[in-house]
Design an enzyme around this catalytic site. Structure first.
Site, PDB file in Angstrom:
ATOM      1  N   ASP A  14      39.543  42.170  38.531  1.00 12.42           N
ATOM      2  CA  ASP A  14      40.215  41.583  39.692  1.00 12.42           C
ATOM      3  C   ASP A  14      40.798  40.204  39.353  1.00 12.42           C
ATOM      4  O   ASP A  14      40.264  39.492  38.500  1.00 12.42           O
ATOM      5  CB  ASP A  14      39.191  41.448  40.833  1.00 12.42           C
ATOM      6  CG  ASP A  14      39.875  41.215  42.177  1.00 12.42           C
ATOM      7  OD1 ASP A  14      41.104  41.378  42.278  1.00 12.42           O
ATOM      8  OD2 ASP A  14      39.171  40.855  43.132  1.00 12.42           O
ATOM      9  N   ASN A  62      45.412  51.476  46.004  1.00 17.16           N
ATOM     10  CA  ASN A  62      46.426  50.598  45.405  1.00 17.16           C
ATOM     11  C   ASN A  62      47.867  51.100  45.615  1.00 17.16           C
ATOM     12  O   ASN A  62      48.824  50.338  45.425  1.00 17.16           O
ATOM     13  CB  ASN A  62      46.177  50.397  43.895  1.00 17.16           C
ATOM     14  CG  ASN A  62      45.035  49.445  43.587  1.00 17.16           C
ATOM     15  OD1 ASN A  62      44.376  49.551  42.548  1.00 17.16           O
ATOM     16  ND2 ASN A  62      44.773  48.476  44.475  1.00 17.16           N
TER      17      ASN A  62
END
Ligand code: FPP
Length: 226
Positions: A14, A62
């Site tokens: 991340d 996503n």
């Protein structure tokens, strides 16, 4: 303290976007540096004797991102799968996949299946690309494959994407967030978590060693008593 190296390490990579933003760059630049970090950490993890490394590369959620960003990440995945064969061979790395393969663009799926096939006999570290992966989605697909119940844990587990893999021992998340974000929900039930403040593009071998050191110092009780 268990004093061990994890057999199976999972990483939630991340902070690519924040890394780029903090430098005034486009988010895509962060993903490009993120790919470099992934390559670095695959080598470092292999050198440290980790047997399985699962990288959370693209989640079932996503797809909600801008088409340009999605396309860019898919391009990086294609590049990684296609361009790294010499590296996989030299390091005997076997590529595997977790996630919904049918939902991938046809060209990425073909590239992925080629890499799975080309590396299937390599006996070093296994790198599991979690690509179009969601923990809930994996469980739903497993239930549908397992057919009508009654279900047991063993039956459901045998229908997960990679039933032969051991559960992750350690899951690292970068960029200071304390969330599972739908990663290895079933398999990670007893995983130890380690949160690094670093953005993923900055994560390096020393950071990996800090995480492994922290893991070695944990007591793992699996709900029991010491
Ligand atoms: C999270 O950062 C990262 C991603 C969603 C993409 C991960 C992809 C790569 C590292 C490149 C491809 C890698 C391989 C192994 C083929 P974010 O965009 O959510 O960052 P932010 O939270 O700071 O916005």
């Amino acid at each position: 303290m268990n004093g061990q190296t994890p057999d199976h390490l999972g990483i939630i990579m991340d902070g690519n976007g924040r890394w780029a933003k903090s430098r005034g760059l486009a988010r895509t630049q962060g993903h490009l540096e993120g790919l470099k970090a992934a390559k670095r950490i695959v080598k470092a993890a292999s050198d440290r004797g980790i047997a399985y490394l699962t990288l959370y590369t693209f989640s079932t959620e996503n797809w909600k991102r801008a088409a340009e960003e999605v396309g860019f990440i898919m391009g990086l995945v294609r590049q990684y799968l296609r361009g790294e064969f010499d590296f996989y061979r030299e390091n005997a790395i076997r590529i595997r996949h977790a996630g919904d393969r049918e939902g991938l663009p046809a060209d990425i799926r073909a590239e992925l299946e080629k890499a799975l096939e080309d590396t299937r006999d390599f006996t070093g570290m296994q790198v599991i690309l979690a690509l179009n992966y969601g923990g809930r989605d994996e469980i739903v697909r497993a239930v549908n494959r397992a057919g009508p119940g009654p279900f047991t844990e063993a039956l459901l587990r045998s229908h997960l994407d990679n039933p032969d893999l051991p559960d992750p021992d350690l899951i690292i998340r970068t960029a200071g967030e304390f969330r599972t974000s739908n990663f290895l929900l079933w398999e990670g039930a007893y995983a130890e978590y380690y949160i690094s403040e670093k953005f993923w593009p900055d994560f390096n071998g020393e950071d990996l060693d800090a995480a492994l050191g922290a893991y070695g110092g944990r007591d793992r009780r699996y709900g029991g008593l010491p």
